[in-house]
Design a protein around this motif. Sequence first.
Motif, PDB file in Angstrom:
ATOM      1  N   ILE A 435       0.858  -1.190   0.000  1.00  0.00           N
ATOM      2  CA  ILE A 435       0.000   0.000   0.000  1.00  0.00           C
ATOM      3  C   ILE A 435       0.891   1.236   0.000  1.00  0.00           C
ATOM      4  O   ILE A 435       1.864   1.318   0.754  1.00  0.00           O
ATOM      5  N   ALA A 436       0.575   2.202  -0.845  1.00  0.00           N
ATOM      6  CA  ALA A 436       1.290   3.478  -0.854  1.00  0.00           C
ATOM      7  C   ALA A 436       0.407   4.543  -0.216  1.00  0.00           C
ATOM      8  O   ALA A 436      -0.761   4.720  -0.608  1.00  0.00           O
ATOM      9  N   LEU A 437       0.948   5.244   0.770  1.00  0.00           N
ATOM     10  CA  LEU A 437       0.237   6.310   1.476  1.00  0.00           C
ATOM     11  C   LEU A 437       0.979   7.629   1.288  1.00  0.00           C
ATOM     12  O   LEU A 437       2.193   7.655   1.106  1.00  0.00           O
ATOM     13  N   GLU A 438       0.237   8.717   1.357  1.00  0.00           N
ATOM     14  CA  GLU A 438       0.849  10.044   1.241  1.00  0.00           C
ATOM     15  C   GLU A 438       1.375  10.495   2.604  1.00  0.00           C
ATOM     16  O   GLU A 438       0.738  10.267   3.633  1.00  0.00           O
ATOM     17  N   HIS A 439       2.537  11.147   2.578  1.00  0.00           N
ATOM     18  CA  HIS A 439       3.085  11.630   3.851  1.00  0.00           C
ATOM     19  C   HIS A 439       2.270  12.836   4.342  1.00  0.00           C
ATOM     20  O   HIS A 439       1.479  13.416   3.627  1.00  0.00           O
ATOM     21  N   TRP A 440       2.464  13.190   5.613  1.00  0.00           N
ATOM     22  CA  TRP A 440       1.767  14.304   6.248  1.00  0.00           C
ATOM     23  C   TRP A 440       0.251  14.113   6.262  1.00  0.00           C
ATOM     24  O   TRP A 440      -0.517  15.070   6.185  1.00  0.00           O
ATOM     25  N   THR A 478       3.926  -0.914  -5.961  1.00  0.00           N
ATOM     26  CA  THR A 478       2.707  -0.690  -5.184  1.00  0.00           C
ATOM     27  C   THR A 478       1.511  -1.408  -5.799  1.00  0.00           C
ATOM     28  O   THR A 478       1.312  -1.374  -7.024  1.00  0.00           O
ATOM     29  N   ASP A 479       0.711  -2.023  -4.946  1.00  0.00           N
ATOM     30  CA  ASP A 479      -0.531  -2.653  -5.407  1.00  0.00           C
ATOM     31  C   ASP A 479      -1.726  -1.707  -5.271  1.00  0.00           C
ATOM     32  O   ASP A 479      -2.644  -1.738  -6.090  1.00  0.00           O
ATOM     33  N   TYR A 480      -1.701  -0.870  -4.218  1.00  0.00           N
ATOM     34  CA  TYR A 480      -2.818   0.041  -3.958  1.00  0.00           C
ATOM     35  C   TYR A 480      -2.284   1.413  -3.546  1.00  0.00           C
ATOM     36  O   TYR A 480      -1.271   1.502  -2.828  1.00  0.00           O
ATOM     37  N   ILE A 481      -2.930   2.442  -3.995  1.00  0.00           N
ATOM     38  CA  ILE A 481      -2.653   3.805  -3.537  1.00  0.00           C
ATOM     39  C   ILE A 481      -3.866   4.291  -2.763  1.00  0.00           C
ATOM     40  O   ILE A 481      -5.004   4.205  -3.251  1.00  0.00           O
TER      41      ILE A 481
END
Length: 566
Positions: A435-440, A478-481
């Motif tokens: 999973i890719a997540l955005e920082h902050w 990444t599989d999911y954003i």
Amino acid sequence: MSNKIFHLLLYLTLIFALVLRVFGINWDQGSHLHPDERAIVLSVLGLSFPQTLQEFLQSTSSWNTHFFAYGSFPFYLLRLAGDLVGLLQKTYAGYDGIQLVGRLLSTLFDLGTIVVLYHLGRNIHNKITGLIASFLYTISVLPIQLSHFYAVDTPLTFFITLLLFLLVLFYEKPTVKKSLLIGIVFGFSLATKISSLVAFSAIGITLSIDFLLLFLRSPHRTSLWRPHIPAFVKKLCIDGSLIIVFTVFTYALLSPYTFIDADKFIQQTNEQSRMTKDAFTFPYTFQYALKTPYLYELKNIYLFGLGPVLGTLSMIGLFIFLHASVTSGKKILAKHIIILTFLLFYFGIVGGFAVGFMRYMLPLYPLFCLFGALTLQKLFTYYPLKNKFFISCYILLAIFLLVWPLSFLHVYKSTHTRIIATEWIHANIPEGKTIALEHWDDGLPLSGIEKYTVLTLPLYEPDTDVKWAGIHETISHTDYIILASNRLYVPLQKLTECDKLPQGRCYVRTTLYYQSLFNGLLGFKKIAEFSSYPTVPILGLRINDQGADESFTVYDHPIILIFKKQ
């Protein structure tokens, strides 16, 4: 109407206000999804009163919050209240429950504001004005929302409103006792948030208003105003000194590490000061980079904080208030000048900040509601309840006034979108996926995140080749954003006019990235969206409030977007 009836109506107003403010008070189900509240709670849990005076006087003391963006009073109050309630149920003294104690404190402060506003309106105009003003504040959406969080805004608004009321009383009949109370209340407001220093403008005008009016009416006739100079100077020296001494004493008592840990206080205060001048100081303030001062604040007050109906009544009432100031006698004029001085200084200074969080304007909401009450009272005077048509119009107006706050409660009636998204993730994304997540931003899922491989997308970073090489590498694995809110993709897509922006703060490539993500060209498809909007009762009509200041939506009802690699 008799005083008993007015008091009964005020009590009913307070009960209604309490219901609106505690409804859905555990809106995040213990997930601590308000970042300011979370920061306060974490700091509070580390506080313990020192055993010796020597320990107390050290900057490393366990009673030092080490957090000076706000005053220390809200931290100490929550620690003491949490320990007290914790005697009944231990959970409320710890991380899993102390935020609920804080939210109840926030509600109690807001109820206090309603009571003070009633008395302020009653003093300046009459009991009907005070009662209507207190009701209008009761149904104002921003106070309702902020009462669901434990931050500094509701206590700050209470102390400032109380300060204005005390200043009006002081003008009527100056006494030593009132000077002391003004100093104590002003000290509490400063110990809640140092930016309340702007309220000193109202104190200054109160002490000098009689002489100022005399001078303005006859600036060239020195024989009329010169004899009053000694009395004016004496009043400034005696009353002003008492106010200053008790302000400093109260502030030092409630926020002692301002002086004991002065270096850190100055450092953090300077950081906050830089933020008010430069929207690029912190990533979470980038949203204000293109803010139009004053108009941005007025838009959010009118459309969202008050709502268009109450906002219109308030704007009309401001002109009624100004007209009454000019046409009334000296006593009414002086009281109005005290209110207007604070309004102009506060809005003029805070509205000119480079950042424009909606909560910054909360201390002005009681005044807006006071102005709205004047409008309604004028309507009742010119169009009394004497025929069915006027009665129907007032019923319709009442419905329109209540639609916005009752619609907003739908947010707290619904399960938080991040909680729903967490449940969906566990049900639909297999363990071990990336999973890719955005920082902050708050990460998702809220629990069980260890089941997944989590990568970070540093999209606030300047648009350099190094940044994009890293992001492309991350996306390839990444599989999911998951976009946990609009905290990044809304403001960053506005920052594309490079000639008008500081170096490194133009996000053309980031904008192209988001456009490619949303239209599928990046190779990801949106498979889930979770949202919660204010919804009109009975009719079920959703109100799109995404045009509001980010802080109005991102804490208690953010939109969650989940994309899957195709």
